[in-house]
Design an enzyme around this catalytic site. Structure first.
Site, PDB file in Angstrom:
ATOM      1  N   GLY A 184       0.880  -1.217   0.115  1.00 28.55           N
ATOM      2  CA  GLY A 184       0.091  -0.095  -0.130  1.00 28.55           C
ATOM      3  C   GLY A 184       0.770   1.197   0.078  1.00 28.55           C
ATOM      4  O   GLY A 184       1.214   1.355   1.071  1.00 28.55           O
ATOM      5  N   ALA A 238       0.275   4.657  -0.747  1.00 25.39           N
ATOM      6  CA  ALA A 238      -0.453   5.880  -0.772  1.00 25.39           C
ATOM      7  C   ALA A 238       0.206   6.514   0.213  1.00 25.39           C
ATOM      8  O   ALA A 238       1.235   6.262   0.707  1.00 25.39           O
ATOM      9  CB  ALA A 238      -2.014   5.778  -0.530  1.00 25.39           C
ATOM     10  N   MET A 244       0.492   7.303   3.526  1.00 27.68           N
ATOM     11  CA  MET A 244       1.052   6.714   4.780  1.00 27.68           C
ATOM     12  C   MET A 244       2.127   5.677   4.540  1.00 27.68           C
ATOM     13  O   MET A 244       3.081   5.723   4.956  1.00 27.68           O
ATOM     14  CB  MET A 244      -0.141   5.966   5.491  1.00 27.68           C
ATOM     15  N   ASN A 304       2.335  -2.510  -4.470  1.00 30.36           N
ATOM     16  CA  ASN A 304       1.251  -1.676  -4.261  1.00 30.36           C
ATOM     17  C   ASN A 304      -0.059  -2.318  -5.547  1.00 30.36           C
ATOM     18  O   ASN A 304       0.610  -2.718  -6.331  1.00 30.36           O
ATOM     19  CB  ASN A 304       1.568  -0.106  -4.590  1.00 30.36           C
ATOM     20  N   ARG A 305      -1.334  -2.335  -5.177  1.00 28.34           N
ATOM     21  CA  ARG A 305      -2.052  -2.925  -6.205  1.00 28.34           C
ATOM     22  C   ARG A 305      -1.909  -2.506  -7.632  1.00 28.34           C
ATOM     23  O   ARG A 305      -1.763  -3.163  -8.729  1.00 28.34           O
ATOM     24  CB  ARG A 305      -3.498  -2.534  -5.692  1.00 28.34           C
ATOM     25  N   ALA A 330      -9.024   1.138   4.866  1.00 33.19           N
ATOM     26  CA  ALA A 330      -9.511   0.369   5.918  1.00 33.19           C
ATOM     27  C   ALA A 330     -10.940  -0.412   5.044  1.00 33.19           C
ATOM     28  O   ALA A 330     -11.705   0.510   4.345  1.00 33.19           O
ATOM     29  CB  ALA A 330      -9.932   1.119   7.143  1.00 33.19           C
ATOM     30  N   LYS A 337      -6.236   3.210  19.064  1.00 33.56           N
ATOM     31  CA  LYS A 337      -6.167   3.968  17.850  1.00 33.56           C
ATOM     32  C   LYS A 337      -7.390   4.899  17.762  1.00 33.56           C
ATOM     33  O   LYS A 337      -7.498   5.987  17.289  1.00 33.56           O
ATOM     34  CB  LYS A 337      -5.749   3.344  16.682  1.00 33.56           C
ATOM     35  N   HIS A 355      -7.888   7.439  20.398  1.00 36.15           N
ATOM     36  CA  HIS A 355      -7.055   8.362  19.958  1.00 36.15           C
ATOM     37  C   HIS A 355      -7.531   9.339  18.955  1.00 36.15           C
ATOM     38  O   HIS A 355      -7.705  10.627  19.359  1.00 36.15           O
ATOM     39  CB  HIS A 355      -5.670   8.097  19.454  1.00 36.15           C
ATOM     40  N   ASN A 356      -8.235   8.780  18.059  1.00 36.65           N
ATOM     41  CA  ASN A 356      -8.838   9.723  16.950  1.00 36.65           C
ATOM     42  C   ASN A 356     -10.043  10.388  17.564  1.00 36.65           C
ATOM     43  O   ASN A 356     -10.422  11.646  17.422  1.00 36.65           O
ATOM     44  CB  ASN A 356      -9.489   8.818  15.695  1.00 36.65           C
ATOM     45  N   GLU A 376      -8.746  13.383  19.388  1.00 33.61           N
ATOM     46  CA  GLU A 376      -8.403  14.329  18.274  1.00 33.61           C
ATOM     47  C   GLU A 376      -9.345  15.023  17.727  1.00 33.61           C
ATOM     48  O   GLU A 376      -9.195  16.511  17.548  1.00 33.61           O
ATOM     49  CB  GLU A 376      -7.619  13.302  17.182  1.00 33.61           C
ATOM     50  N   HIS A 412     -42.163   0.497  36.069  1.00 32.38           N
ATOM     51  CA  HIS A 412     -40.747   0.193  36.403  1.00 32.38           C
ATOM     52  C   HIS A 412     -40.021   0.119  37.577  1.00 32.38           C
ATOM     53  O   HIS A 412     -38.993  -0.344  37.809  1.00 32.38           O
ATOM     54  CB  HIS A 412     -39.908   1.004  35.322  1.00 32.38           C
TER      55      HIS A 412
HETATM   56  P1  NBP Z   1      -5.915   5.373   1.413  1.00 33.81           P
HETATM   57  O1  NBP Z   1      -6.813   4.966   2.775  1.00 33.81           O
HETATM   58  O2  NBP Z   1      -6.415   6.247   0.531  1.00 33.81           O
HETATM   59  O3  NBP Z   1      -5.782   4.115   0.723  1.00 33.81           O
HETATM   60  C1  NBP Z   1      -4.883   3.899  -0.495  1.00 33.81           C
HETATM   61  C2  NBP Z   1      -4.187   2.461  -0.744  1.00 33.81           C
HETATM   62  O4  NBP Z   1      -5.341   1.421  -0.524  1.00 33.81           O
HETATM   63  C3  NBP Z   1      -3.374   2.460  -1.957  1.00 33.81           C
HETATM   64  O5  NBP Z   1      -2.474   1.875  -2.037  1.00 33.81           O
HETATM   65  C4  NBP Z   1      -4.614   1.629  -2.748  1.00 33.81           C
HETATM   66  O6  NBP Z   1      -4.004   0.978  -3.780  1.00 33.81           O
HETATM   67  C5  NBP Z   1      -4.962   0.696  -1.632  1.00 33.81           C
HETATM   68  N1  NBP Z   1      -6.084  -0.240  -2.219  1.00 33.81           N
HETATM   69  C6  NBP Z   1      -7.428   0.088  -2.191  1.00 33.81           C
HETATM   70 BR1  NBP Z   1      -8.131   1.869  -2.233  1.00 33.81          BR
HETATM   71  N2  NBP Z   1      -8.331  -0.826  -2.430  1.00 33.81           N
HETATM   72  C7  NBP Z   1      -7.321  -1.957  -2.689  1.00 33.81           C
HETATM   73  C8  NBP Z   1      -7.591  -3.254  -2.855  1.00 33.81           C
HETATM   74  N3  NBP Z   1      -8.943  -3.848  -3.029  1.00 33.81           N
HETATM   75  N4  NBP Z   1      -6.374  -4.075  -2.963  1.00 33.81           N
HETATM   76  C9  NBP Z   1      -5.254  -3.654  -2.566  1.00 33.81           C
HETATM   77  N5  NBP Z   1      -4.934  -2.371  -2.266  1.00 33.81           N
HETATM   78  C10 NBP Z   1      -5.943  -1.333  -2.358  1.00 33.81           C
HETATM   79  O7  NBP Z   1      -4.335   5.568   1.874  1.00 33.81           O
HETATM   80  P2  NBP Z   1      -3.888   6.358   3.228  1.00 33.81           P
HETATM   81  O8  NBP Z   1      -4.117   7.833   3.547  1.00 33.81           O
HETATM   82  O9  NBP Z   1      -2.152   6.361   3.145  1.00 33.81           O
HETATM   83  O10 NBP Z   1      -4.136   5.575   4.531  1.00 33.81           O
HETATM   84  C11 NBP Z   1      -3.895   4.015   4.719  1.00 33.81           C
HETATM   85  C12 NBP Z   1      -4.358   3.792   5.837  1.00 33.81           C
HETATM   86  O11 NBP Z   1      -3.796   4.177   6.928  1.00 33.81           O
HETATM   87  C13 NBP Z   1      -5.907   3.766   5.970  1.00 33.81           C
HETATM   88  O12 NBP Z   1      -6.402   2.919   6.602  1.00 33.81           O
HETATM   89  C14 NBP Z   1      -6.020   5.029   6.814  1.00 33.81           C
HETATM   90  O13 NBP Z   1      -7.225   5.050   7.414  1.00 33.81           O
HETATM   91  C15 NBP Z   1      -4.830   4.964   7.601  1.00 33.81           C
HETATM   92  N6  NBP Z   1      -4.233   6.275   8.402  1.00 33.81           N
HETATM   93  C16 NBP Z   1      -4.159   7.193   7.375  1.00 33.81           C
HETATM   94  C17 NBP Z   1      -3.643   8.474   8.057  1.00 33.81           C
HETATM   95  C18 NBP Z   1      -3.372   9.556   7.102  1.00 33.81           C
HETATM   96  O14 NBP Z   1      -3.125  10.749   7.722  1.00 33.81           O
HETATM   97  N7  NBP Z   1      -3.848   9.412   6.126  1.00 33.81           N
HETATM   98  C19 NBP Z   1      -3.244   8.534   9.324  1.00 33.81           C
HETATM   99  C20 NBP Z   1      -3.290   7.353  10.048  1.00 33.81           C
HETATM  100  C21 NBP Z   1      -3.959   6.337   9.573  1.00 33.81           C
HETATM  101  P3  NBP Z   1      -4.077   1.654  -5.244  1.00 33.81           P
HETATM  102  O15 NBP Z   1      -2.947   2.409  -5.384  1.00 33.81           O
HETATM  103  O16 NBP Z   1      -4.018   0.549  -6.041  1.00 33.81           O
HETATM  104  O17 NBP Z   1      -5.297   2.106  -5.569  1.00 33.81           O
END
Ligand code: NBP
Length: 469
Positions: free
Chosen positions: A9, A11, A13, A32-33, A75, A180, A183-184, A187, A448
């Site tokens: 993954g 993206a 994070m 990554n997918r 998620a 977590k 925590h959120n 937040e 009651h």
């Molecule tokens: P996203 O939550 O936007 O997820 C994007 C990623 O998920 C990409 O790598 C995408 O691959 C992959 N993906 C998806 Br969508 N569907 C998929 C599938 N069916 N099979 C395989 N891969 C799949 O990214 P993020 O913002 O980096 O967050 C990642 C996780 O961390 C989330 O759960 C988020 O809640 C958590 N988180 C985020 C933050 C933040 O600040 N952003 C902070 C803390 C925790 P692709 O490129 O092929 O579409």
């Protein structure tokens, strides 16, 4: 050479977390997918300890055994999809570590399902946004204790380093994702409290952006010192492209949310706890989306702003500071009460002092108050309201919180999180509540029964000859 760990993954994070491992000289493989994203990432960061793979099989084969694979994908169903693809490629005792914001009950189910296949499953909360992921996030791993303990030396290298490495074992059965989630929730309340202070500052006390930025900078020198206060001071003084304008004033007042805050509120209801400051923060974001309705109703209803005697300008800063400190302590207390209840109900066996320590660095709610919270739970298992330190602070600051809420109400400023904090405090610290009347009403219409103050037992009264009961 095989990689010590794998990450799926790429993206925001995932890519930053992968670079964090690579920066610490921990060889890592990534997948990554969408393969183009992997290619672009590896092209940009060409390093010998960072390998990208287009085939999932090759990615898995590139890892040291037993394998450790971090999932940082969206998620929900994406996590299950990746797990299904991985299962045929893994060996017994390999470990999958879900770092997304997964719902803790999904984590419980996934752990159970994978245990049957002899694959270890860890649900790990991660906080800190992209900057944290790159330079050291706060990490909240949960699952089988021995499995997490084996991972800890590695995780300590990438977690926020100060004041101590911000990672610790949280507990089994989805405890990492539960912590977590809370925590959120905290937040959300923290952000809303800051927003309410900002709203009052500009609308009621007529402070401009630079004055407000200075106010938050001043807060930084007090017990309110926190990451969110720090970035707020910076945001408020950030100019827009035209002279004498500020970017914050050009941003539409519609806030978004992803769901962890809502889960916190749902959990509070489920476990008979109360998180009114968090609930208000969720409501404020939800209602903010109804911009047109808000505009229309503001036009319809004449504001009945009462003439109020406002504090003098040299009193305002202290009023805002004390009110915010009281509300902040109380919103942390709400989240932590819920953690304590969940620990009993789900048998997480949470260590609240450790949790407060893990939140001291890297994460979005990091703040100096967490040191005092950690100290309290080193010595006591009682709610934060029983902490002598917080008792003293609340005694000193509650007057300002009450006064500020009064000013807000008189000026039609919605301050749900500030008011929620006061509601939590008053409800928790009032001996005589009007629940005698509620219980009488319940007995009147539904038989009651009620308990009496003067003798033991359960009682029913025939309240009316011809009415209900
Ligand atoms: P996203 O939550 O936007 O997820 C994007 C990623 O998920 C990409 O790598 C995408 O691959 C992959 N993906 C998806 Br969508 N569907 C998929 C599938 N069916 N099979 C395989 N891969 C799949 O990214 P993020 O913002 O980096 O967050 C990642 C996780 O961390 C989330 O759960 C988020 O809640 C958590 N988180 C985020 C933050 C933040 O600040 N952003 C902070 C803390 C925790 P692709 O490129 O092929 O579409």
């Amino acid at each position: 050479m095989k990689s010590q760990i794998g990450l799926i993954g790429l993206a925001v994070m995932g890519r930053n977390f992968a670079l964090n491992f690579s920066n610490k000289n921990i060889p890592i493989s990534v997948y990554n997918r969408t393969s183009q994203i992997t290619d672009d990432f590896i092209d940009t960061y060409s390093r010998s300890n960072l390998k990208g793979f287009i085939s999932l099989q090759d990615f898995v084969n590139s890892l040291e055994k037993p394998r450790k694979i971090l999932l940082i994908v969206k998620a929900g169903p994406a996590v299950d999809n990746v797990i299904q693809e991985l299962i045929p490629l893994l060996d017994p005792n390999d470990t999958i570590i879900d770092c997304g914001n997964s719902y803790f009950k999904d984590t419980q189910a996934r752990q159970k399902y994978l245990q049957e296949k002899e694959i270890q499953y860890i649900g790990m909360g991660i906080s800190g946004g992209e900057e944290g992921a790159l330079n050291g996030p706060s990490l909240m791993p949960g699952g089988e204790k021995e499995v997490v303990e084996k991972l800890l030396p590695l995780l300590e290298k990438v977690a926020a380093p100060s004041p101590t490495p911000c990672v610790a074992y949280m507990g089994n059965n989805g405890a990492g994702h539960y912590v977590k989630m809370i925590h959120n929730g905290i937040e959300y309340a923290d952000m809303q409290l800051i927003a309410e202070i900002y709203h009052l500052g500009r609308k009621v006390f007529k402070m401009d952006n630079l004055t407000l930025s200075q106010l938050f900078e001043q807060f930084q020198k007090t017990e309110l010192n926190s990451y969110l206060v720090e970035i707020t001071a910076k945001i408020l003084r950030t100019p827009d492209s035209t002279p004498d304008t500020f970017l914050v004033d050009k941003i539409l007042d519609v806030a978004e949310a992803k769901g962890t805050g809502k889960w916190t509120v749902q959990e509070a209801v489920e476990l008979d706890e109360m998180v009114p400051s968090i609930m208000a923060a969720i409501s404020a974001r939800s209602k903010s989306k109804e911009k047109r309705k808000r505009q229309e109703l503001e036009r319809k209803y004449k504001r009945d702003n009462k003439e109020q005697l406002l504090p003098s300008s040299n009193e305002i800063n202290l009023l805002l500071q004390e009110a915010m400190l009281a509300a902040k302590i109380l919103s942390y207390a709400q989240g932590i009460d819920l953690l304590q209840k969940a620990s009993e109900v789900y048998q997480f066996d949470l260590n609240l002092s450790k949790i407060a320590k893990v939140w001291r660095g890297g994460c979005i709610i990091r703040s100096s108050l967490l040191n005092t919270i950690a100290d309290h739970f080193e010595k006591s298992e009682q709610s934060l309201l029983f902490s002598p330190f917080f008792q003293e602070r609340l005694q000193q600051c509650m007057g300002s919180l009450r006064k500020l809420i009064g000013i807000a109400q008189g000026n039609t400023i919605p301050v749900g999180s500030l008011s929620g904090a006061l509601f939590y405090f008053d409800l928790n610290s009032t001996d005589n509540l009007p629940m005698n009347l509620i219980q009488a009403q319940r007995d009147y219409f539904g038989a009651h029964e009620f308990a009496r103050t003067d003798r033991p037992g359960r009682f029913h009264y025939q309240w009316s000859e011809n009415g209900n009961n």
